[in-house]
Design a protein around this motif. Structure first.
Motif, PDB file in Angstrom:
ATOM      1  N   LYS A  55      16.967   0.763   4.714  1.00 16.07           N
ATOM      2  CA  LYS A  55      16.765   1.151   3.320  1.00 16.07           C
ATOM      3  C   LYS A  55      16.414   2.629   3.254  1.00 16.07           C
ATOM      4  N   ASP A  56      17.019   3.315   2.317  1.00 18.30           N
ATOM      5  CA  ASP A  56      16.709   4.728   2.089  1.00 18.30           C
ATOM      6  C   ASP A  56      15.515   4.827   1.155  1.00 18.30           C
ATOM      7  N   PHE A  57      14.572   5.673   1.507  1.00 19.13           N
ATOM      8  CA  PHE A  57      13.401   5.901   0.667  1.00 19.13           C
ATOM      9  C   PHE A  57      13.433   7.338   0.168  1.00 19.13           C
ATOM     10  N   ASP A  58      13.205   7.480  -1.132  1.00 21.91           N
ATOM     11  CA  ASP A  58      13.139   8.792  -1.760  1.00 21.91           C
ATOM     12  C   ASP A  58      11.681   9.194  -1.930  1.00 21.91           C
ATOM     13  N   ASP A  59      11.457  10.444  -2.306  1.00 23.41           N
ATOM     14  CA  ASP A  59      10.088  10.916  -2.509  1.00 23.41           C
ATOM     15  C   ASP A  59       9.339  10.061  -3.529  1.00 23.41           C
ATOM     16  N   HIS A  60      10.033   9.594  -4.579  1.00 22.72           N
ATOM     17  CA  HIS A  60       9.357   8.813  -5.611  1.00 22.72           C
ATOM     18  C   HIS A  60       8.950   7.415  -5.137  1.00 22.72           C
ATOM     19  N   ASP A  61       9.410   6.984  -3.956  1.00 22.35           N
ATOM     20  CA  ASP A  61       9.000   5.692  -3.418  1.00 22.35           C
ATOM     21  C   ASP A  61       7.598   5.739  -2.809  1.00 22.35           C
ATOM     22  N   TYR A  62       7.124   6.936  -2.486  1.00 23.56           N
ATOM     23  CA  TYR A  62       5.784   7.099  -1.919  1.00 23.56           C
ATOM     24  C   TYR A  62       4.776   7.322  -3.043  1.00 23.56           C
ATOM     25  N   PHE A  63       3.577   6.754  -2.884  1.00 25.65           N
ATOM     26  CA  PHE A  63       2.560   6.961  -3.900  1.00 25.65           C
ATOM     27  C   PHE A  63       2.307   8.457  -4.058  1.00 25.65           C
ATOM     28  N   GLY A  64       2.198   8.909  -5.289  1.00 21.79           N
ATOM     29  CA  GLY A  64       1.963  10.315  -5.581  1.00 21.79           C
ATOM     30  C   GLY A  64       3.209  11.177  -5.457  1.00 21.79           C
ATOM     31  N   GLU A 102       0.849  -1.203   0.000  1.00 18.25           N
ATOM     32  CA  GLU A 102       0.000   0.000   0.000  1.00 18.25           C
ATOM     33  C   GLU A 102       0.882   1.250   0.000  1.00 18.25           C
ATOM     34  N   ASN A 103       0.522   2.222  -0.817  1.00 23.94           N
ATOM     35  CA  ASN A 103       1.196   3.526  -0.898  1.00 23.94           C
ATOM     36  C   ASN A 103       2.669   3.427  -1.289  1.00 23.94           C
ATOM     37  N   TYR A 104       3.003   2.419  -2.063  1.00 32.35           N
ATOM     38  CA  TYR A 104       4.386   2.246  -2.503  1.00 32.35           C
ATOM     39  C   TYR A 104       4.466   2.445  -4.010  1.00 32.35           C
ATOM     40  N   ARG A 105       5.193   3.485  -4.396  1.00 32.01           N
ATOM     41  CA  ARG A 105       5.395   3.837  -5.801  1.00 32.01           C
ATOM     42  C   ARG A 105       4.069   3.984  -6.530  1.00 32.01           C
ATOM     43  N   SER A 106       3.749   3.104  -7.498  1.00 28.53           N
ATOM     44  CA  SER A 106       2.515   3.253  -8.279  1.00 28.53           C
ATOM     45  C   SER A 106       1.315   2.587  -7.615  1.00 28.53           C
TER      46      SER A 106
END
Length: 165
Positions: free
Chosen positions: A58-67, A10-14
């Protein structure tokens, strides 16, 4: 042998709304879909949970979150159900039936093992997580690295360990 029963993302990338994939026993799973339909994101989610790097680090970038907007309170959630783990968890040494990962921007990730009583355990031994391991070789990665003994997480190292066991 440990196996993956299901994964919910849920809420991951696309992937916005929760998507659950059930993995049948003794049968392959094939992901089919149009370009940009989320197939690789499902594989990435499995890699987060069981890949080379521990999910907490793990590093998460803005593009890893939905939207691509993590500042709106979006939380990435990955929940997996597992079966037949040898290693046990918690003070009572009970069976592990799943893992939960949650990540919101500016907060520490939440990574838990779930026991057979649905209790959450935040202390997870690497041996437990490594019972189910994922090796993802994307088009950007170097196949030479995966076919070496550079770390215990490479494809060659994992296959060799499985043969020895």
């Amino acid at each position: 042998m440990a196996r993956l029963k299901s994964i919910t993302i849920e809420n991951y990338r696309s992937i916005k709304d929760a998507v659950t994939i059930n993995f049948p026993e003794n049968m392959p799973v094939i992901l089919i879909g149009e370009n940009n339909s989320g197939k690789s994101n499902i594989i990435r989610a499995i890699d987060i949970m069981f890949g080379e790097y521990h999910p907490k680090y793990k590093d998460f970038d803005d593009h890893d979150y939905f939207g691509r907007n993590p500042d709106d309170g979006t939380t990435i959630r990955i929940n997996v159900e597992v079966k037949d783990f040898k290693n046990r968890i918690g003070k009572n040494n009970v069976e592990c039936i799943g893992f939960l990962f949650e990540k919101s921007k500016h907060q520490e990730p939440k990574y838990l093992a779930i026991d057979c009583y649905k209790e959450e355990n935040k202390y997870i031994k690497n041996e437990l997580r490594e019972e189910l391991s994922a090796v993802w070789i994307s088009s950007e990665q170097n196949l030479t690295y995966q076919l070496s003994y550079s770390s215990k997480y490479t494809l060659l190292s994992k296959v060799t360990k499985a043969f020895h066991e």
